[in-house]
Motif scaffolding. Structure first.
Motif, PDB file in Angstrom:
ATOM      1  N   CYS A 213      11.397  -4.948  -5.235  1.00 62.21           N
ATOM      2  CA  CYS A 213      10.032  -4.446  -5.222  1.00 62.21           C
ATOM      3  C   CYS A 213       9.762  -3.712  -3.904  1.00 62.21           C
ATOM      4  O   CYS A 213       9.226  -2.590  -3.901  1.00 62.21           O
ATOM      5  N   ASN A 214      10.160  -4.315  -2.815  1.00 64.42           N
ATOM      6  CA  ASN A 214       9.962  -3.695  -1.506  1.00 64.42           C
ATOM      7  C   ASN A 214      10.748  -2.388  -1.388  1.00 64.42           C
ATOM      8  O   ASN A 214      10.243  -1.381  -0.876  1.00 64.42           O
TER       9      ASN A 214
ATOM     10  N   LYS B 183       9.119   0.467  -3.421  1.00 60.35           N
ATOM     11  CA  LYS B 183       7.921   1.002  -2.780  1.00 60.35           C
ATOM     12  C   LYS B 183       8.259   1.846  -1.553  1.00 60.35           C
ATOM     13  O   LYS B 183       7.516   2.753  -1.201  1.00 60.35           O
TER      14      LYS B 183
ATOM     15  N   PRO C  41       6.325   4.980  -3.124  1.00 61.07           N
ATOM     16  CA  PRO C  41       5.198   4.046  -3.074  1.00 61.07           C
ATOM     17  C   PRO C  41       4.180   4.231  -4.180  1.00 61.07           C
ATOM     18  O   PRO C  41       3.431   3.309  -4.496  1.00 61.07           O
TER      19      PRO C  41
ATOM     20  N   GLY D   1       3.372  -4.704  -2.449  1.00 59.50           N
ATOM     21  CA  GLY D   1       3.059  -3.455  -3.143  1.00 59.50           C
ATOM     22  C   GLY D   1       3.113  -3.510  -4.644  1.00 59.50           C
ATOM     23  O   GLY D   1       2.862  -2.504  -5.304  1.00 59.50           O
TER      24      GLY D   1
ATOM     25  N   ASP E 130       1.974  -3.843  -8.381  1.00 57.57           N
ATOM     26  CA  ASP E 130       0.675  -3.442  -8.910  1.00 57.57           C
ATOM     27  C   ASP E 130       0.057  -4.498  -9.819  1.00 57.57           C
ATOM     28  O   ASP E 130      -1.155  -4.515 -10.014  1.00 57.57           O
TER      29      ASP E 130
ATOM     30  N   ARG F 212      -2.591   5.135 -10.969  1.00 60.83           N
ATOM     31  CA  ARG F 212      -1.759   6.068 -10.208  1.00 60.83           C
ATOM     32  C   ARG F 212      -2.153   7.513 -10.481  1.00 60.83           C
ATOM     33  O   ARG F 212      -2.072   8.373  -9.599  1.00 60.83           O
TER      34      ARG F 212
ATOM     35  N   ALA G 135       2.065  -2.571   2.572  1.00 63.94           N
ATOM     36  CA  ALA G 135       1.823  -1.688   1.418  1.00 63.94           C
ATOM     37  C   ALA G 135       0.518  -2.052   0.729  1.00 63.94           C
ATOM     38  O   ALA G 135      -0.247  -1.172   0.304  1.00 63.94           O
TER      39      ALA G 135
ATOM     40  N   LYS H 222      -3.123  -0.053   0.129  1.00 58.65           N
ATOM     41  CA  LYS H 222      -3.713   0.058  -1.210  1.00 58.65           C
ATOM     42  C   LYS H 222      -5.189  -0.333  -1.184  1.00 58.65           C
ATOM     43  O   LYS H 222      -6.048   0.348  -1.771  1.00 58.65           O
TER      44      LYS H 222
END
Length: 245
Positions: A84-85, A88, A92, A115, A117, A140, A174, A178
């Motif tokens: 996941c990291n 992003k 991102p 990050g 969602d 997005r 992240a 957001k």
């Protein structure tokens, strides 16, 4: 790695002639779950790529630039959390929806701060998963805002994910980016904790709204001249929070 042609041959249903809404990358090591997820998204006219391990998923992500990712956490080679990291860092803006049997709240919060969602727990409803992925994609695809935003002594570049305060670099996670972006898109609007959880964290329900409070406290400590007496990230008692440039 599982591709469309192999799964089409097994299921006996070729969807290549249908309109393609975009590519969904499924990262899941269980072959049975791979087939279930492939069917869910292909039947909604998405192109589907399936990776069974973290290294393959990272390569496919870089090559395919998917519309969204559905990501399991327990994977060979690279864990879902690390992946996941990495996703992003590469892109991102790409929505990532975690799909996992892990229900620990701490893990959920950590992934969201990295990050992710949204987070869907197994066993899951196919309709709910589809709705969560489509909602993440819609967020997005909101009209593009200016990538560089200024307020007070701060300069935020949302595209590069950099922050300068008084000309000095400030490190945000992240998820802090957001949250801050959502505030800048809703200047002077009072936002309840529930709205923030739903729109920023992607949750319709969450065990505690302290998650929001703690994240805003961190932003104040990094961006406010006097965090104890904030001028920009304001608490509206009994209602929520408001951003004033």
């Amino acid at each position: 790695m599982v591709n469309d042609e192999e799964l089409i041959e097994e299921f006996g249903r070729d969807t290549t002639h249908l309109p393609n809404l975009g590519t969904i990358l499924i990262v899941e090591d269980d072959p049975r779950m791979q087939k279930v997820l492939y069917r869910i998204f292909s039947e909604e006219q998405y192109s589907v790529l399936v990776a069974g391990d973290g290294q393959t998923a990272l390569e496919m992500f870089r090559q395919a630039h998917p519309l969204a990712v559905v990501l399991d956490l327990i994977l060979p080679h690279i864990s879902g959390r690390e992946l996941c990291n990495m996703f992003k860092q590469v892109a991102p803006e790409t929505p990532i929806v975690i799909l996992s049997a892990i229900t620990d709240v701490t893990d959920k919060v950590l992934l969201l701060e990295l990050g992710a969602d949204d987070y869907v727990t197994k066993p899951f409803s196919p309709r709910e998963l589809m709705a969560r992925v489509q909602a993440a994609v819609r967020r997005r695809n909101k009209p593009a805002q200016a990538t560089v935003y200024h307020f007070a002594n701060c300069e935020i570049d949302f595209k590069k994910m950099t922050v300068l305060r008084d000309g000095k670099s400030v490190v945000l996670t992240a998820h802090e980016f957001k949250l801050l972006k959502f505030f800048t898109e809703n200047v002077e609007r009072v936002l309840t904790r529930e709205v923030l959880l739903n729109e920023v964290w992607g949750y319709n329900f969450f065990p505690t709204t302290r998650t929001v409070d703690n994240q805003i406290l961190k932003l104040r400590q990094k961006l406010e001249p006097d965090p104890a007496n904030p001028r920009h990230l304001l608490t509206i008692y009994g209602a929520g929070y408001k951003f004033v440039p």
